[in-house]
Enzyme design. Sequence first.
Site, short mmCIF file in Angstrom:
data_model
loop_
_atom_site.label_atom_id
_atom_site.label_comp_id
_atom_site.label_asym_id
_atom_site.label_seq_id
_atom_site.Cartn_x
_atom_site.Cartn_y
_atom_site.Cartn_z
N HIS A 1 0.94 -1.19 -0.20
CA HIS A 1 -0.02 0.29 -0.62
C HIS A 1 1.16 1.37 -0.28
O HIS A 1 1.98 1.22 0.72
CB HIS A 1 -0.52 0.03 1.59
CG HIS A 1 -1.88 1.23 1.66
ND1 HIS A 1 -1.93 2.48 1.31
CD2 HIS A 1 -3.07 1.07 0.23
CE1 HIS A 1 -3.07 3.16 1.21
NE2 HIS A 1 -4.16 2.40 0.89
N ASP B 1 -8.21 -5.19 -0.81
CA ASP B 1 -8.56 -5.70 -2.02
C ASP B 1 -8.39 -7.01 -1.94
O ASP B 1 -8.85 -8.32 -2.21
CB ASP B 1 -7.65 -4.80 -2.65
CG ASP B 1 -7.83 -3.52 -3.22
OD1 ASP B 1 -7.45 -2.74 -3.20
OD2 ASP B 1 -9.87 -3.83 -3.48
#
Length: 397
Positions: free
Chosen positions: A275, A332
């Site tokens: 991320h 996700d």
Amino acid sequence: DLGCFTYDPGFIATAACKSKITYIDGDNGILLYRGYPIEQLAENCEFTEVAYLLMNGELPDATQLRDFNEEISDRAIIHEALRKFFDGFHYDAHPMAMLVGVVGSLSAFYHSDLNIKDPASRIICATRLIGKMPTIAAASYRHSIGRPFVYPRMDLSYCENFLNMMFSRSSQNYIDQEHYIDPNLVKALNLLFILHADHEQNASTSTVRMAGSTGANPYACVAAGIAALWGPAHGGANEAVLNMLAQIGSVENVPKYIAKAKDHDDPFRLMGFGHRVYKNFDPRATIIRKTCYEVLSRTNTSDPLFELALALEEYALKDEYFIEKKLYPNVDFYSGIIYKALHIPVEMFTVMFAIARTAGWISHWLEMMEEPTTPISRPRQLYVGPPRRDYVAINNR
Ligand code: SDX
């Protein structure tokens, strides 16, 4: 004065804007919506309650929530001419392609909303987008499977309505009375929508703000956000996770693919890991991981893909490279697995993300529009091209 949080001057210099909506502490894995911890909102709220909070800055009381839900339900229906747009799409059009097109075309139906200087008109745009997104999303799915369009119902909650429009066997002439909506599926979906509702200045939200800073109408701005979200490095990652798992194929292949992910010369990356901001566990992933296990155990899904996903997670979390690079599973990674267990088709995964993130996108648009002095976002660049040179006629090139 930056309110209750302190930032080092270097960070302030890089910040794209000020906002009161979402706070992220990437090192400590903290996510707050209007000051409320995501864990508490995920545990206690319905999605529309969180959408109201993001839009208005405060949690609604019972009357405000009832009225907001009624407003959202009332705006869920789409114009009959807009419904016909789907007949024009190729049978195998990607639902995100349809979403971008149809949401952008809302500005061709609601001309009065284009008066974005009026605060009341802006709120109508916001509730219209939040209300219609599930209807447009479900219609794109129904088109892709050749099933008749299912109209939204006023007697269902936001998530129930979406699931009914997706999976009901109803059509214009036949109400599928016995269509069962699994409350566990509704609960999981409500959680996923809350976790995906907003996330500070991610690529798609920044795109919405960039478009909005030029004075473009909110439907066009949200269509731009949908386009940005589609990328596999962003919202498209949940679909890319399932495609990656299919590529890995079996638990035996996990070490080989982990090695490929670490090899910079190899284009393979571990989708659903890493991320830009979180250098710790994404707090949403921690919440969603628990739900993922619950959904898998409840749906006693024997799909080998789930066993492979959990083996990949276990292997990567122990790998020195991923630990050193602080690459943890992100939201996700698990959302794709849950959506698959809930029989949501893979090509709809990013559409699910877009439905939820519409609440965040439009809240940022409202916040920006309230700051009349917001200048147009116009980043500068470092020019690294050729020095000045004179034109050369084509015969001399
Ligand atoms: C979302 O911004 C948001 O908030 C987005 C989002 C939201 O809610 O809106 O949170 C939603 O988009 C989540 C991210 C979903 N994307 C993916 O899962 C795709 C796979 N992840 C990557 O593409 C990547 O991790 C990014 C794009 C998310 C972040 O990339 P960065 O900024 O390069 O990550 P980094 O700087 O932490 O990378 C450190 C190192 C680098 O190697 P070195 O150059 O230091 O040698 O780790 C490597 C990266 O190359 N790396 C990966 C990797 N992610 C980073 N290596 C293998 N697999 C990965 N997934």
